[in-house]
Enzyme design. Structure first.
Site, PDB file in Angstrom:
ATOM      1  N   GLU A 295     -10.070 -34.216 -47.819  1.00 18.76           N
ATOM      2  CA  GLU A 295     -11.133 -33.862 -46.959  1.00 18.76           C
ATOM      3  C   GLU A 295     -12.385 -33.311 -47.958  1.00 18.76           C
ATOM      4  O   GLU A 295     -13.363 -33.724 -47.946  1.00 18.76           O
ATOM      5  CB  GLU A 295     -11.130 -32.871 -46.005  1.00 18.76           C
ATOM      6  CG  GLU A 295     -10.518 -33.389 -44.573  1.00 18.76           C
ATOM      7  CD  GLU A 295      -8.981 -33.475 -44.585  1.00 18.76           C
ATOM      8  OE1 GLU A 295      -8.418 -33.393 -45.943  1.00 18.76           O
ATOM      9  OE2 GLU A 295      -8.170 -33.587 -43.555  1.00 18.76           O
TER      10      GLU A 295
ATOM     11  N   ASP B 124      -9.839 -35.716 -35.109  1.00 19.81           N
ATOM     12  CA  ASP B 124      -9.045 -37.021 -35.873  1.00 19.81           C
ATOM     13  C   ASP B 124      -8.209 -38.070 -34.960  1.00 19.81           C
ATOM     14  O   ASP B 124      -8.406 -39.262 -34.924  1.00 19.81           O
ATOM     15  CB  ASP B 124      -8.161 -36.451 -37.084  1.00 19.81           C
ATOM     16  CG  ASP B 124      -8.780 -36.176 -38.391  1.00 19.81           C
ATOM     17  OD1 ASP B 124     -10.102 -35.951 -38.093  1.00 19.81           O
ATOM     18  OD2 ASP B 124      -8.068 -35.932 -39.403  1.00 19.81           O
TER      19      ASP B 124
ATOM     20  N   ASN C 200     -13.748 -38.670 -40.549  1.00 22.96           N
ATOM     21  CA  ASN C 200     -13.026 -38.291 -41.772  1.00 22.96           C
ATOM     22  C   ASN C 200     -11.457 -38.247 -41.998  1.00 22.96           C
ATOM     23  O   ASN C 200     -10.641 -37.469 -42.249  1.00 22.96           O
ATOM     24  CB  ASN C 200     -13.644 -37.079 -42.385  1.00 22.96           C
ATOM     25  CG  ASN C 200     -13.224 -36.892 -43.894  1.00 22.96           C
ATOM     26  OD1 ASN C 200     -12.689 -37.865 -44.650  1.00 22.96           O
ATOM     27  ND2 ASN C 200     -13.708 -35.670 -44.388  1.00 22.96           N
TER      28      ASN C 200
ATOM     29  N   HIS D  35     -11.386 -28.679 -42.576  1.00 19.42           N
ATOM     30  CA  HIS D  35     -10.688 -27.634 -41.713  1.00 19.42           C
ATOM     31  C   HIS D  35      -9.763 -26.595 -42.287  1.00 19.42           C
ATOM     32  O   HIS D  35      -9.925 -25.528 -41.852  1.00 19.42           O
ATOM     33  CB  HIS D  35     -10.206 -28.381 -40.736  1.00 19.42           C
ATOM     34  CG  HIS D  35      -9.060 -29.390 -41.270  1.00 19.42           C
ATOM     35  ND1 HIS D  35      -8.019 -29.501 -40.597  1.00 19.42           N
ATOM     36  CD2 HIS D  35      -9.062 -30.166 -42.334  1.00 19.42           C
ATOM     37  CE1 HIS D  35      -7.237 -30.552 -41.407  1.00 19.42           C
ATOM     38  NE2 HIS D  35      -7.935 -30.897 -42.360  1.00 19.42           N
ATOM     39  N   ARG D  36      -8.982 -27.077 -43.314  1.00 20.71           N
ATOM     40  CA  ARG D  36      -7.939 -26.340 -43.916  1.00 20.71           C
ATOM     41  C   ARG D  36      -8.851 -25.119 -44.742  1.00 20.71           C
ATOM     42  O   ARG D  36      -8.205 -24.024 -44.732  1.00 20.71           O
ATOM     43  CB  ARG D  36      -6.915 -26.874 -44.832  1.00 20.71           C
ATOM     44  CG  ARG D  36      -6.368 -27.991 -43.984  1.00 20.71           C
ATOM     45  CD  ARG D  36      -4.795 -28.073 -44.644  1.00 20.71           C
ATOM     46  NE  ARG D  36      -4.235 -29.437 -43.638  1.00 20.71           N
ATOM     47  CZ  ARG D  36      -3.918 -29.081 -42.478  1.00 20.71           C
ATOM     48  NH1 ARG D  36      -3.870 -28.017 -41.904  1.00 20.71           N
ATOM     49  NH2 ARG D  36      -3.512 -30.019 -41.688  1.00 20.71           N
TER      50      ARG D  36
ATOM     51  N   LYS E  41     -11.365 -30.660 -36.770  1.00 24.63           N
ATOM     52  CA  LYS E  41     -10.462 -31.794 -37.188  1.00 24.63           C
ATOM     53  C   LYS E  41      -9.270 -31.804 -36.454  1.00 24.63           C
ATOM     54  O   LYS E  41      -8.849 -33.010 -36.274  1.00 24.63           O
ATOM     55  CB  LYS E  41     -10.822 -32.001 -38.649  1.00 24.63           C
ATOM     56  CG  LYS E  41     -10.211 -33.121 -39.334  1.00 24.63           C
ATOM     57  CD  LYS E  41     -10.321 -32.983 -40.718  1.00 24.63           C
ATOM     58  CE  LYS E  41     -10.529 -34.614 -41.374  1.00 24.63           C
ATOM     59  NZ  LYS E  41      -9.119 -35.270 -41.287  1.00 24.63           N
TER      60      LYS E  41
ATOM     61  N   ASP F  69      -0.531 -29.888 -47.803  1.00 25.42           N
ATOM     62  CA  ASP F  69      -1.404 -29.468 -47.098  1.00 25.42           C
ATOM     63  C   ASP F  69      -1.144 -27.831 -46.835  1.00 25.42           C
ATOM     64  O   ASP F  69      -2.076 -26.920 -46.854  1.00 25.42           O
ATOM     65  CB  ASP F  69      -1.306 -29.838 -45.549  1.00 25.42           C
ATOM     66  CG  ASP F  69      -1.960 -31.454 -45.570  1.00 25.42           C
ATOM     67  OD1 ASP F  69      -2.651 -31.511 -46.491  1.00 25.42           O
ATOM     68  OD2 ASP F  69      -1.905 -32.142 -44.612  1.00 25.42           O
TER      69      ASP F  69
END
Ligand SMILES: Nc1ncnc2c1ncn2[C@@H]1O[C@H](COP(=O)(O)OP(=O)(O)OP(=O)(O)O)[C@@H](O)[C@H]1O
Ligand SMILES: Nc1ccn([C@@H]2O[C@H](COP(=O)(O)O)[C@@H](O)[C@H]2O)c(=O)n1
Length: 649
Positions: free
Chosen positions: A343, A49, A92, A387-388, A413, A315
């Site tokens: 995402e 990112d 993204n 990613h999370r 990311k 998040d």
């Protein structure tokens, strides 16, 4: 598909340095680019990112020089971007796309902004509406309300702009950072309830460091003063990423701990540090310093069930969804509708993947209700290019449960080194792998070592013998790979204490007979049969540890085994041992035949293409020709204990 297999863990403890915050990195880069003077940004995040933001700034005429130590020098352009035409691909990266849309709308040029397919599904209409209201000229190149966008030179200079606050706080952040470019006093009014306020607080804090003070009336009205100009603060340090910290703090709370993260602490400007408070509400022991946070398990060991409004930490809240698997009762995560436009649709994705590991999940429009299972189930987790999702589900391993993470590179990311850092605090369930040729005594030694340590025991050869027996029973040829594989996949086997049951039949002694020995070594050359038995063997790895014996324990099934041995003896000694074994059971056999049988099985095992029998470079040789069973067992135990002592020391 690329995947990463993570072993079950006994616990987690250690200290780690966090990568830089994504939110602070990308905001700082944009503000430094628009400011007057050079800004030296320290500890900038190195991730996809941030790369997208740096590429965009370079294309817009901003000089950014990144050094290996995480320092980035940005020569600000003191106002709108000098390059008046550019085509930008932003992947993204929402933290690049939204703020750049606003800044470019006020830069008086022709720009195109696009991203990956998912970026084109993430709404941006509320931000565009706000910009149109003040005279910007923006066109949708695909679906109305979504990227990609074309930005044309406009007259963006209105005095009042309204923006919705209930879809993404990034719309407000984008306007706040861009509007000083107009030079006029501008008021931003938030329509609807502003979500994710701590992220807006980061924006205001950073703008102030770059010399622009925004007057705020609650979270509804923000005034940017006339003549506001960004001035470089000279040097700026990027804090560690508080959202990334959540995985490690949760690991400490769920895996004993302590786990300490360095780079964020009690003075952090990031809202996600409040994840630590949420963990404390679950009973975890939390300690915090100026620049570190530490988490350990609750006194009682188990996290408490929770019902929390998590709007302020959207998040890090994902990490709590996985923590719910470790709670002592059903948990509710509320006010998390914003997950749907991240995402991926994180509410849907999280529900699907939590169910895979055994949880019962109710997915609401803006909540998840999670009932943890009595025991977690191994699963292959899909990560949805998010990613999370990948980082969250690595924590399932703390439930004594292996897990496969599909497409693990999605962590690039925000945290390319995530799995390496996670491994540095993870304590895998230990495995002692003992491989060797037939009748070398590995079964006898492995079973005794397991009993001595109180660990689980896997006789992997028994599985191949069971497949052979099933093939005999179904009249399937040992060479018929498709049929034998089907039998291997469905094998209705139960290991109950020292007995082995196929269906309801006790076959403990039957599988040791000659036809099963030969059949086992024939079916064992078939790659798809080996693949079918792979996960079954790995499921034996449970706390507190596993002793596994066979031909490929150290080379294929448990490659990461902490202790590997190759146990062998001369052919003569092995034939005699087997002969005695059979005589004791009253089974007739000649030494000559046994010797030939052993040799032909060993040759087949060593010659096959998949998982051949061989001594690995990292395996300790145990030559038992002139050892007693007790001596062989002691040798293995002493070697393991000596290494354990060295590791602790
Ligand atoms: N030093 C020794 N170490 C281990 N086993 C020994 C030793 N000396 C004699 N034995 C005997 O050897 C016999 C064969 O051992 P075991 O069945 O454990 O071998 P194995 O390698 O597991 O064979 P297979 O691969 O065919 O299952 C057993 O009866 C065991 O007691
Ligand atoms: N990991 C393993 C274990 C066994 N085999 C094959 O099965 C046969 C029977 O095994 P025993 O240990 O019970 O003798 C053996 O001859 C091997 O062909 C294997 O391939 N991999």
């Amino acid at each position: 598909m690329d995947f990463l297999d993570l072993p079950p863990l006994l616990g987690a403890r250690g200290t780690l340095r966090l990568p830089g915050s994504k939110s602070i990195s990308n905001r700082s880069l944009l503000l430094a680019a628009l400011a007057e003077g050079e800004t030296v940004i320290r500890d900038l995040l190195d991730s996809d990112d941030v790369d997208r933001m740096l590429e965009a700034l370079a294309a817009l005429g901003v000089e950014c020089a990144r050094e290996a130590d995480g320092t980035c020098r940005v020569r600000g352009v003191a106002g709108p971007f000098p390059v008046k035409q550019a085509d930008l691909f932003l992947g993204n990266a929402g933290t690049a796309f939204r703020p750049l849309t606003a800044a470019l709308a006020l830069s008086g040029g022709e720009y195109r902004l696009s991203g990956v397919a998912r970026m084109h599904e993430r709404p941006i209409g509320d931000l565009v509406d706000g910009l149109l209201e003040i005279g910007a000229d923006i066109e949708y190149l695909g679906n109305e309300g979504y990227p990609p966008l074309a930005i044309h030179p406009g007259q963006a200079a209105g005095a009042l702009v309204r923006v919705r606050g209930d879809v993404s706080s990034q719309f407000l952040t984008a306007l706040l950072m861009a509007l000083p470019l107009s030079g006029r006093e501008t008021v931003i009014e938030v329509v609807g309830e502003l979500i994710s306020r701590p992220y807006v607080a980061i924006t205001l804090d950073l703008m102030a460091r770059f010399g622009v003070e925004v007057a705020r009336e609650g979270w509804r009205r923000f005034t940017i003063p006339a003549g506001a100009r960004y001035m470089s603060p000279g040097e700026l340090f990027v804090e560690g990423d508080a959202s990334s910290a959540s995985y490690f703090l949760a690991a400490g709370a769920m895996g004993g701990g302590p786990v300490r993260v360095e780079g964020v602490g009690r003075h952090s400007i990031q809202g996600d540090v409040r994840f630590a408070e949420a963990l404390a509400q679950l009973g975890a022991c939390i300690d915090m310093g100026d620049n570190w946070i530490e988490a350990s398990a609750p006194e009682g060991g188990r996290l408490k069930a929770f019902d929390l409004d998590l709007n302020h930490i959207p998040d890090a809240a994902m990490t709590l969804a996985v923590a719910a698997l470790f709670a002592d009762g059903p948990c509710r995560l509320r006010n998390i509708a914003s997950w749907r436009v991240k995402e991926t649709d994180r509410l849907a994705a999280m529900a699907i993947e939590l169910r895979k590991v055994g949880a019962t999940v109710e997915e609401g429009a803006d909540y998840l209700y999670i009932v943890p299972p009595a025991r977690l189930r191994p699963a292959a987790i899909d990560t949805y290019d998010d990613h999370r999702m990948a980082m969250c589900f690595s924590l399932v391993t703390l439930g004594d449960c292996r897990v496969r993470i599909n497409d693990p590179k999605c962590v690039n990311k925000t945290f390319p080194e995530y799995f390496r850092v996670f491994a540095s605090i993870a304590q895998p369930v230990p495995v002692i792998a003992i491989d060797g040729p037939s009748a070398s005594g590995k079964g006898t030694v492995a079973a005794r070592v397991a009993a001595e340590l109180g660990w689980h025991y896997l006789d992997s050869g028994a599985l191949y013998r069971l497949v052979a027996l099933a093939a005999i029973g179904e009249d399937v040829s040992f060479d018929d790979e498709t049929e034998v594989e089907a039998l291997a996949r469905e094998l209705p086997v139960r290991f109950e204490h020292a007995r082995i049951l196929l269906g309801d039949e006790d076959v403990t002694d039957r599988i040791r007979e000659e036809d099963c020995s030969i059949g086992a070594s024939r079916v064992a050359v078939l790659p798809s049969v080996r693949a079918a038995l792979f996960d079954r063997q790995r499921d034996f790895r449970r706390a507190p540890g596993l002793v596994a014996e066979g031909r490929d324990m150290g080379s294929v099934v448990f490659v990461d085994a902490a202790y590997k041995f190759f146990l062998t003896a001369s052919v003569e000694a092995r034939a005699q041992r087997r002969h005695k074994q059979l005589m004791d059971k009253g089974i007739a056999a000649t030494l000559h035949d046994l010797r030939n049988d052993l040799q032909s099985r060993d040759e087949r095992d060593a010659a096959r293409v998949v998982a051949p029998l061989r001594q690995l470079a990292d395996a300790v040789l145990v030559e038992t020709t002139s050892m007693t069973v007790e001596e062989a067992v002691s040798f293995v135990l002493e070697n393991v204990r000596a290494r354990q002592a060295r590791e602790v020391g």
